[in-house]
Design an enzyme around this catalytic site. Structure first.
Site, PDB file in Angstrom:
ATOM      1  N   ASP A 268      14.403 -64.886  63.275  1.00 17.15           N
ATOM      2  CA  ASP A 268      14.927 -65.645  64.301  1.00 17.15           C
ATOM      3  C   ASP A 268      14.266 -66.886  64.875  1.00 17.15           C
ATOM      4  O   ASP A 268      14.998 -67.946  64.685  1.00 17.15           O
ATOM      5  CB  ASP A 268      14.841 -64.870  65.592  1.00 17.15           C
ATOM      6  CG  ASP A 268      13.779 -64.031  65.830  1.00 17.15           C
ATOM      7  OD1 ASP A 268      12.638 -64.180  65.164  1.00 17.15           O
ATOM      8  OD2 ASP A 268      13.603 -63.325  66.922  1.00 17.15           O
TER       9      ASP A 268
ATOM     10  N   GLU B 125      16.538 -62.433  75.403  1.00 19.03           N
ATOM     11  CA  GLU B 125      17.368 -63.468  74.499  1.00 19.03           C
ATOM     12  C   GLU B 125      18.695 -63.949  75.348  1.00 19.03           C
ATOM     13  O   GLU B 125      19.273 -64.969  75.388  1.00 19.03           O
ATOM     14  CB  GLU B 125      17.455 -62.952  73.299  1.00 19.03           C
ATOM     15  CG  GLU B 125      16.360 -63.214  72.205  1.00 19.03           C
ATOM     16  CD  GLU B 125      15.455 -61.850  72.785  1.00 19.03           C
ATOM     17  OE1 GLU B 125      14.207 -61.802  72.595  1.00 19.03           O
ATOM     18  OE2 GLU B 125      15.761 -60.758  73.353  1.00 19.03           O
TER      19      GLU B 125
ATOM     20  N   GLU C 131       2.227 -63.153  67.667  1.00 17.35           N
ATOM     21  CA  GLU C 131       2.224 -62.751  69.148  1.00 17.35           C
ATOM     22  C   GLU C 131       1.188 -63.323  69.706  1.00 17.35           C
ATOM     23  O   GLU C 131       1.317 -63.586  71.018  1.00 17.35           O
ATOM     24  CB  GLU C 131       2.006 -61.188  68.814  1.00 17.35           C
ATOM     25  CG  GLU C 131       3.148 -60.433  68.399  1.00 17.35           C
ATOM     26  CD  GLU C 131       4.602 -60.402  69.027  1.00 17.35           C
ATOM     27  OE1 GLU C 131       4.616 -60.990  70.135  1.00 17.35           O
ATOM     28  OE2 GLU C 131       5.553 -60.017  68.330  1.00 17.35           O
TER      29      GLU C 131
ATOM     30  N   ARG D  62       2.338 -65.887  73.278  1.00 18.36           N
ATOM     31  CA  ARG D  62       1.751 -65.205  74.260  1.00 18.36           C
ATOM     32  C   ARG D  62       0.538 -65.599  75.086  1.00 18.36           C
ATOM     33  O   ARG D  62       0.498 -66.305  76.013  1.00 18.36           O
ATOM     34  CB  ARG D  62       1.895 -63.707  74.418  1.00 18.36           C
ATOM     35  CG  ARG D  62       3.361 -62.976  73.868  1.00 18.36           C
ATOM     36  CD  ARG D  62       3.234 -61.624  74.083  1.00 18.36           C
ATOM     37  NE  ARG D  62       3.834 -60.825  72.866  1.00 18.36           N
ATOM     38  CZ  ARG D  62       4.738 -59.838  73.259  1.00 18.36           C
ATOM     39  NH1 ARG D  62       4.431 -59.236  74.517  1.00 18.36           N
ATOM     40  NH2 ARG D  62       5.560 -59.074  72.394  1.00 18.36           N
TER      41      ARG D  62
ATOM     42  N   THR E 209       8.949 -69.856  72.303  1.00 17.73           N
ATOM     43  CA  THR E 209       9.804 -68.582  72.062  1.00 17.73           C
ATOM     44  C   THR E 209       9.310 -67.522  72.980  1.00 17.73           C
ATOM     45  O   THR E 209       9.925 -66.351  73.032  1.00 17.73           O
ATOM     46  CB  THR E 209       9.525 -68.127  70.571  1.00 17.73           C
ATOM     47  OG1 THR E 209      10.632 -67.279  70.258  1.00 17.73           O
ATOM     48  CG2 THR E 209       8.414 -67.458  70.408  1.00 17.73           C
TER      49      THR E 209
END
Length: 685
Positions: free
Chosen positions: A389, A562, A240, A244, A650
């Protein structure tokens, strides 16, 4: 100072000056209207239910549910199990209260005009405190969402997305500035580290640049320059924090240098003291995150202590790391390596791909856990939802990032997509929708007809892989086009249709976190005939609704990006305007059902299948970083961030494509499958 080896676009002084002047004129010209709109605001008709007596009980139940997917309690409380984990990769809805500027920040010269406008609107009945008193057609009037059926102005729709971002950001700025979590209903926030990590601020930088929100960007830069430090005794999630924070800083560096007229600031001009602020902060963070890779196998640990430069194994899942998390760090570290010339960044993340592939996953499909200790998979759960994913997403994006100079990643993507089609694609009944199911016990065991909303990244990613980022029409003219690519584009279209159905199924028009489907027993193979209805009949008893099933524990909506992400790719690649229209419908649903009263911004929904919906008091950072950014790009001209020139990580942070040059290369080769350890069949036998 660190220099950008890509070089900075030559700055045309006349063009930049004219651009800034135009922006200033635009801001002055629109301020009066903005102030009037603010004062004419009344709560939309379908405002969430903030006074639900069962809300406290539901909140506790939600916290209990979130503990199932959390990574355990980490030092300092980041991602603690008693709060809603802010994880993109784990399954766990928010929208606008349309405040533009507080009264104390308005220019006095406009005060009298505003008072008159408010008084007139009050007389006309638009300033009622009772939304039910308004007609159904005016529920969205506060955002100017009335539709002209004879003319669609996409620039105007894009401006509404900017409005939604401004309202969200300004509410955060007022009530929780500098904090890492924002709770718009209670109007407060929370630090995830003693001095804050910039979770919301950094994640939003490039969105503000693209939207040309100069003054807000300036405030964010000031916080980065004066308040942000990574030297904190704090455990953070490796994945994360990479996608980010590291990703957000690198994309801000890229846009500020390559597109200097977007939200132009003098602080980051060439030669200015703050020229390399974003890159310097990124380099400092990356040095600390590298500690995660100090495992025996090279697979990164789930967490890192920033101050101690120490990797920490997961407190759950037997100490195993999430496969998706371990394999969704590559774009960020490879771009940083290219910018700095530090090959170590490249080598660490590339090693991960070698270790994963050395496990020889059957048909390219990876189990969702992997041990950092020995580099072996844990369990046999195969899915493209949480924890699986973005492994697949980063295969094709690594190939594109280095201008197709690393064919191993295209090979791995092709193998994995063929495995998805063979083992996971099936069709629903009675209507024949295409889904990507799960194999929770392995490929040789029964299918689970479950799709996380997270899986809806796949339609866009499949289309991106098929064309490389150019339009489908252009790609079809190339000698490399094949029947296989034709079939993949059809699969992308069908999955996009199914994902849009997740929104149409819910009463608010906002998708559930998880959707199940009715499928035949045994499930149909991908080659089976099927034909889903082209339109979603609005009748609540329509036959297509029998195919979709949403359980009571899964009705929450977390502002996930998404589906709109895939709509953006599908629009850019196919040129089919329906994908834009679907995105507009989605935006209106956010606007109509997730506004926070008293100018609080946007919040997630605990239950998106009731009207009025029940809220979860939280605004995810990816609402600003991804969902609104993808909507903005969906409604923008196609030459803004052209898909054949960039890759989006992502978390929707754009990076440039680049040539590897003499310093970098793919430092590993795939081993023959004969060298594989035991296959699934051997383990079962």
């Amino acid at each position: 100072m660190i220099r950008d080896p890509f070089g900075i676009h030559s700055k045309n002084v006349f063009k930049a000056t004219a651009f800034r002047a135009a922006q200033n004129i635009k801001e002055v010209a629109t301020q009066a209207g903005a102030n009037a709109l603010e004062m004419s605001f009344s709560i939309p008709k379908h405002v969430p239910n903030f006074g639900d007596p069962g809300r406290a009980l539901e909140d506790r139940a939600w916290a209990a549910l979130s503990r199932r997917g959390g990574g355990g309690v980490l030092k300092g409380g980041l991602f603690e199990s008693d709060t809603l984990p802010m994880y993109k990769d784990k399954p766990y809805a928010y929208a606008p209260s349309m405040r533009l500027r507080p009264w104390w920040r308005r220019k006095k010269a406009l005060g009298a005009v505003t008072v008159v406008v408010v008084f007139l609107l009050y007389l006309l009945g638009f300033f009622s405190g009772h939304p039910q008193a308004k007609t159904s057609g005016s529920a969205l009037s506060w955002l100017g969402l009335a539709q002209d059926k004879d003319h669609v102005d996409w620039d105007e729709r894009r401006k509404h997305v900017v409005d939604a971002f401004e309202v969200s950001w300004d509410a955060y700025e007022r009530y929780a500035w500098g904090k890492d979590e924002f709770h718009p209903v209670t109007k407060n926030g929370k630090y995830m580290a003693p001095k804050g990590l910039g979770w919301i601020i950094i994640d939003s930088l490039d969105t503000m640049m693209l939207m040309n929100l100069t003054s807000r960007l300036q405030h964010a830069r000031e916080w980065l320059s004066t308040s942000l430090t990574w030297d904190q005794d704090q455990d953070v999630n490796t994945f994360e924090t990479t996608i980010r924070m590291l990703g957000g800083l690198l994309s801000a560096h890229y846009l500020s240098t390559e597109y200097p007229t977007l939200a132009p600031l003098t602080d980051d001009d060439e030669g200015a003291p703050g020229e390399d602020l974003y890159l310097e902060k990124a380099r400092d963070l990356a040095d600390r995150l590298l500690a995660a890779f100090d495992s025996d196998s090279g697979i990164p640990y789930a967490s890192v202590n920033l101050a101690e430069y120490q990797g920490l194994p997961s407190h759950a899942d037997g100490g195993a790391s999430s496969t998706a998390e371990a394999t969704t760090l590559q774009l960020e570290f490879k771009y940083l390596a290219k910018l700095t010339g530090e090959k170590n960044f490249w080598d660490k993340v590339e090693k991960v791909m070698e270790v994963v592939d050395d496990n020889h996953p059957k048909d390219g499909l990876v189990p969702i856990y992997i041990y950092a200790t020995n580099g072996e998979f844990r369990g046999d759960n195969i899915r493209l939802g949480s924890r699986g994913d973005s492994y697949y997403e980063y295969l094709i994006k690594q190939y594109l990032q280095t201008n197709k100079q690393e064919p191993v990643y295209e090979e791995m993507w092709d193998e994995a997509l063929a495995g998805v089609r063979k083992h996971l694609v099936t069709y629903t009944e009675p209507s024949g929708f295409t889904i990507i199911a799960e194999r929770p016990d392995g490929l040789d065991y029964p299918m689970s007809p479950k799709m996380d909303h997270l899986v809806c990244f796949m339609p866009g990613t499949i289309a991106l892989a098929a064309t490389g980022g150019i339009t489908e029409a252009e790609a079809r003219k190339l000698p490399t086009w094949s029947k296989k690519k034709d079939e993949e584009m059809q699969l992308a279209r069908e999955l996009m249709h199914t994902c849009w159905g997740m929104y149409k199924y819910m009463k608010t028009g906002l998708a559930a976190e998880i959707t199940y489907f009715n499928i035949p027993n045994p499930p149909l193979e991908e080659s089976a005939p099927h034909q889903a209805p082209a339109e979603f009949d609005e009748d609540p008893h329509a036959a297509w609704r029998k195919d979709y099933v949403v359980h009571s524990n899964d009705v929450h909506n977390l502002q996930r990006p998404e589906t709109v992400e895939s709509l953006f790719y599908m629009w850019r690649i196919t040129g089919d305007v329906k994908y834009r229209e679907w995105g507009w419908e989605m935006f209106k649903s956010f606007a109509n059902y997730t506004a926070v009263e008293e100018r609080g911004g946007f919040t997630s929904l605990l239950d998106a299948n009731t009207i009025p919906p029940t809220v979860k008091d939280n605004m995810e950072s990816f609402w600003l970083a991804e969902t609104l950014k993808y909507m903005y790009l969906l409604f923008s001209p196609n030459d803004l961030l052209p898909l054949d020139k960039i890759v989006l990580n992502t978390e929707a942070h754009p990076f440039p494509r680049f040539d590897m040059g003499p310093l970098f290369s793919t430092g590993w080769q795939r081993k023959p499958k004969e060298a594989s350890s035991k296959t699934t069949e051997e383990k079962v036998g």
